[in-house]
Motif scaffolding. Structure first.
Motif, PDB file in Angstrom:
ATOM      1  N   VAL A 186      37.000  48.383  41.112  1.00  0.00           N
ATOM      2  CA  VAL A 186      35.589  48.672  41.369  1.00  0.00           C
ATOM      3  C   VAL A 186      35.398  50.174  41.320  1.00  0.00           C
ATOM      4  O   VAL A 186      36.048  50.918  42.054  1.00  0.00           O
ATOM      5  N   ARG A 187      34.507  50.627  40.461  1.00  0.00           N
ATOM      6  CA  ARG A 187      34.262  52.054  40.314  1.00  0.00           C
ATOM      7  C   ARG A 187      33.360  52.566  41.431  1.00  0.00           C
ATOM      8  O   ARG A 187      32.522  51.833  41.951  1.00  0.00           O
ATOM      9  N   ALA A 188      33.553  53.818  41.773  1.00  0.00           N
ATOM     10  CA  ALA A 188      32.751  54.438  42.829  1.00  0.00           C
ATOM     11  C   ALA A 188      31.298  54.547  42.375  1.00  0.00           C
ATOM     12  O   ALA A 188      31.015  54.976  41.255  1.00  0.00           O
ATOM     13  N   GLY A 189      30.384  54.136  43.256  1.00  0.00           N
ATOM     14  CA  GLY A 189      28.959  54.250  42.962  1.00  0.00           C
ATOM     15  C   GLY A 189      28.320  52.988  42.439  1.00  0.00           C
ATOM     16  O   GLY A 189      27.108  52.971  42.186  1.00  0.00           O
ATOM     17  N   TYR A 190      29.100  51.906  42.232  1.00  0.00           N
ATOM     18  CA  TYR A 190      28.501  50.650  41.784  1.00  0.00           C
ATOM     19  C   TYR A 190      27.433  50.197  42.791  1.00  0.00           C
ATOM     20  O   TYR A 190      27.657  50.216  44.001  1.00  0.00           O
ATOM     21  N   SER A 191      26.267  49.776  42.291  1.00  0.00           N
ATOM     22  CA  SER A 191      25.250  49.206  43.175  1.00  0.00           C
ATOM     23  C   SER A 191      25.667  47.795  43.556  1.00  0.00           C
ATOM     24  O   SER A 191      26.294  47.079  42.769  1.00  0.00           O
ATOM     25  N   ALA A 192      25.321  47.406  44.786  1.00  0.00           N
ATOM     26  CA  ALA A 192      25.751  46.102  45.288  1.00  0.00           C
ATOM     27  C   ALA A 192      24.744  45.570  46.289  1.00  0.00           C
ATOM     28  O   ALA A 192      23.956  46.320  46.876  1.00  0.00           O
ATOM     29  N   ASN A 193      24.766  44.249  46.480  1.00  0.00           N
ATOM     30  CA  ASN A 193      23.957  43.570  47.495  1.00  0.00           C
ATOM     31  C   ASN A 193      24.888  42.903  48.494  1.00  0.00           C
ATOM     32  O   ASN A 193      25.829  42.200  48.096  1.00  0.00           O
ATOM     33  N   ALA A 194      24.616  43.130  49.757  1.00  0.00           N
ATOM     34  CA  ALA A 194      25.429  42.535  50.825  1.00  0.00           C
ATOM     35  C   ALA A 194      24.641  41.407  51.487  1.00  0.00           C
ATOM     36  O   ALA A 194      23.552  41.630  52.000  1.00  0.00           O
ATOM     37  N   GLU A 195      25.198  40.220  51.447  1.00  0.00           N
ATOM     38  CA  GLU A 195      24.569  39.049  52.068  1.00  0.00           C
ATOM     39  C   GLU A 195      25.201  38.831  53.440  1.00  0.00           C
ATOM     40  O   GLU A 195      26.395  38.538  53.541  1.00  0.00           O
ATOM     41  N   ILE A 196      24.385  38.974  54.487  1.00  0.00           N
ATOM     42  CA  ILE A 196      24.881  38.872  55.860  1.00  0.00           C
ATOM     43  C   ILE A 196      24.331  37.594  56.482  1.00  0.00           C
ATOM     44  O   ILE A 196      23.112  37.381  56.494  1.00  0.00           O
ATOM     45  N   VAL A 197      25.206  36.733  56.973  1.00  0.00           N
ATOM     46  CA  VAL A 197      24.793  35.507  57.649  1.00  0.00           C
ATOM     47  C   VAL A 197      24.426  35.856  59.089  1.00  0.00           C
ATOM     48  O   VAL A 197      25.281  36.255  59.882  1.00  0.00           O
ATOM     49  N   LEU A 198      23.143  35.709  59.434  1.00  0.00           N
ATOM     50  CA  LEU A 198      22.684  36.046  60.779  1.00  0.00           C
ATOM     51  C   LEU A 198      22.938  34.915  61.764  1.00  0.00           C
ATOM     52  O   LEU A 198      23.371  35.142  62.890  1.00  0.00           O
ATOM     53  N   GLU A 199      22.627  33.670  61.354  1.00  0.00           N
ATOM     54  CA  GLU A 199      22.837  32.499  62.206  1.00  0.00           C
ATOM     55  C   GLU A 199      23.308  31.343  61.342  1.00  0.00           C
ATOM     56  O   GLU A 199      22.942  31.244  60.169  1.00  0.00           O
ATOM     57  N   ARG A 200      24.114  30.455  61.937  1.00  0.00           N
ATOM     58  CA  ARG A 200      24.643  29.314  61.191  1.00  0.00           C
ATOM     59  C   ARG A 200      24.676  28.081  62.092  1.00  0.00           C
ATOM     60  O   ARG A 200      25.091  28.158  63.254  1.00  0.00           O
ATOM     61  N   ALA A 201      24.219  26.955  61.554  1.00  0.00           N
ATOM     62  CA  ALA A 201      24.307  25.674  62.256  1.00  0.00           C
ATOM     63  C   ALA A 201      25.024  24.703  61.322  1.00  0.00           C
ATOM     64  O   ALA A 201      24.512  24.388  60.241  1.00  0.00           O
ATOM     65  N   GLU A 202      26.212  24.239  61.725  1.00  0.00           N
ATOM     66  CA  GLU A 202      27.033  23.386  60.876  1.00  0.00           C
ATOM     67  C   GLU A 202      26.959  21.927  61.315  1.00  0.00           C
ATOM     68  O   GLU A 202      26.830  21.636  62.507  1.00  0.00           O
ATOM     69  N   ASN A 203      27.051  21.023  60.327  1.00  0.00           N
ATOM     70  CA  ASN A 203      27.073  19.574  60.553  1.00  0.00           C
ATOM     71  C   ASN A 203      25.892  19.129  61.414  1.00  0.00           C
ATOM     72  O   ASN A 203      26.050  18.426  62.420  1.00  0.00           O
ATOM     73  N   VAL A 204      24.706  19.544  61.015  1.00  0.00           N
ATOM     74  CA  VAL A 204      23.493  19.172  61.739  1.00  0.00           C
ATOM     75  C   VAL A 204      22.610  18.324  60.826  1.00  0.00           C
ATOM     76  O   VAL A 204      22.755  18.331  59.606  1.00  0.00           O
ATOM     77  N   LEU A 205      21.669  17.590  61.430  1.00  0.00           N
ATOM     78  CA  LEU A 205      20.735  16.769  60.668  1.00  0.00           C
ATOM     79  C   LEU A 205      19.666  17.679  60.064  1.00  0.00           C
ATOM     80  O   LEU A 205      19.032  18.466  60.773  1.00  0.00           O
ATOM     81  N   THR A 206      19.487  17.590  58.750  1.00  0.00           N
ATOM     82  CA  THR A 206      18.534  18.470  58.068  1.00  0.00           C
ATOM     83  C   THR A 206      17.573  17.660  57.210  1.00  0.00           C
ATOM     84  O   THR A 206      17.905  16.582  56.708  1.00  0.00           O
ATOM     85  N   ILE A 207      16.380  18.221  57.034  1.00  0.00           N
ATOM     86  CA  ILE A 207      15.373  17.670  56.130  1.00  0.00           C
ATOM     87  C   ILE A 207      14.708  18.831  55.409  1.00  0.00           C
ATOM     88  O   ILE A 207      14.765  19.978  55.883  1.00  0.00           O
ATOM     89  N   PRO A 208      14.071  18.590  54.260  1.00  0.00           N
ATOM     90  CA  PRO A 208      13.338  19.670  53.594  1.00  0.00           C
ATOM     91  C   PRO A 208      12.214  20.192  54.489  1.00  0.00           C
ATOM     92  O   PRO A 208      11.479  19.400  55.101  1.00  0.00           O
TER      93      PRO A 208
END
Length: 380
Positions: free
Chosen positions: A289-311
């Motif tokens: 990775v070269r110095a200065g490459y632009s990037a996007n950081a995706e940060i997970v703020l909250e997570r709920a696993e194995n829960v009942l979901t609907i649209p």
């Protein structure tokens, strides 16, 4: 007789056509007056994971970028390295030719001459004292003093000559291995930039001047992401949170990173308060990775696993209360019942259902358009 029959037949046909037109119009108007029945998609709740995320924009850069500066002023006589090459600690990057200051040069030459005159005098005295000591006329203590004076005079001349060489050439015979005219790398890494060329004048680094940068060197195996997060989400992140990093120049490839710094003070940028963040990037050996490459950081703020979901589009909100339309009958006519539910985490597409539904329930989804129905009917 034939003419009457033909006229009668024509009259019957015309009246029949008029009658058909009247009946068709009546049927069309009757169908038009009937209420339109809307059909809906049927959705079943599913088990899954719901995450809320934020995206920080920034770039990837070395954790430490070292600027190599000279310890002596002069002119670049030779450049041995260029940007992109790897160097080890102590390796020579460039050489500087010293341009002596005439006042200092004259003073150094004068000191050498004075030291040589003093040595000649002391040497003559030492030889005479040595003869007198051999003849027993001079005591041992007196001869030791004479011998010490001779050695001091020799050392003074050597020091004066070294000082002259340093002023004139920037290097002496005694300090050739640690010469300040040889600009060496202070760390092991990759050269990012060499802003000087042969013939450029350079200024030494001292208490009053930063000095001329000869090269910038960095360890490209120790990279960090530096970006900004909006004030509305900064309260939800903390040090140690995992990050998925996407580098624009490398396509869809992602890298793992760990948030290690959140600025305690924000800065106004484009009318919004932004807080700086830093994250340590884990780079595999196969990636560069070269110095200065632009990037996007995706940060997970909250997570709920194995829960009942609907649209989330199936949920109706009235103030703080959420409702869904539960299917009571599908055929021949769809019948729904309004039911209150308790919702949880949402990612904008799916929403967590905490109470009010089970995996066996079915709920009303989006309305099915007539064009879709017609297309489905047209298919064999």
């Amino acid at each position: 007789m034939n003419n009457r029959l033909v006229k009668k037949i024509k009259r019957i046909v015309l009246l029949s056509l008029v009658g058909l037109a009247v009946v068709g119009t009546f049927v069309f108007l009757w169908k038009k007056a009937q209420p339109e029945v809307t059909e809906y998609e049927i959705v079943t709740p599913e088990r899954g994971t719901v995450e809320t995320k934020t995206v920080a924009t920034g770039n990837v850069e070395p954790r430490y970028e070292i600027l190599i500066k000279p310890q002596i002023s002069g002119i670049i006589s030779e450049v041995l390295k260029e940007a992109g090459q790897r160097v080890t600690e102590g390796e020579i990057i460039a050489k500087v030719k010293v341009i002596p200051e005439m006042g200092q040069l004259n003073s150094a030459e004068s000191r050498v001459n004075v030291a040589r005159i003093s040595l000649d005098q002391v040497e003559s005295t030492h030889r005479r004292d040595e003869q007198l000591f051999k003849q027993g006329i001079l005591t041992a203590e007196e001869f030791d003093v004479s011998k010490a004076n001779y050695r001091k005079a020799k050392e003074e001349l050597a020091n004066a000559q070294s000082a002259l060489e340093i002023v004139r050439d920037g290097i002496s015979r005694n300090t050739r291995s640690s010469s300040t005219t040889q600009i060496r790398s202070t760390i092991t890494g990759m050269i990012l930039n060499v802003p000087i060329k042969v013939g450029n004048s350079v200024i030494q680094s001292n208490s009053f001047n930063d000095g001329t940068t000869i090269a910038s060197v960095a360890n490209m195996n120790d990279m960090i992401f530096r970006g900004n997060v909006d004030e509305t989400e900064i309260g939800k992140i903390r040090e140690g949170m995992p990050i998925k990093l996407t580098v624009g120049a490398l396509g869809t490839r992602t890298f793992d990173a760990v948030l290690e710094y959140v600025s305690p003070k924000g800065e106004e940028k484009n009318g919004a308060i932004q807080f700086e963040i830093k994250a340590a990037v884990s780079l595999p050996d196969t990636s560069f990775v070269r110095a200065g490459y632009s990037a996007n950081a995706e940060i997970v703020l909250e997570r709920a696993e194995n829960v009942l979901t609907i649209p989330e589009s199936t949920v109706e909100f009235h103030g703080d209360t959420a409702f869904v339309q539960v299917v009571k009958q599908e055929k021949p006519k769809q019948i729904f019942e309004k039911r209150q539910i308790k919702t949880g985490l949402s990612d904008g597409i799916k929403i967590e259902v905490k109470e009010g539904l089970t995996e066996k329930d079915k709920i009303r989804g989006a309305a099915i358009s007539k064009e879709a129905n017609n297309n489905n009917e047209a298919k064999p």
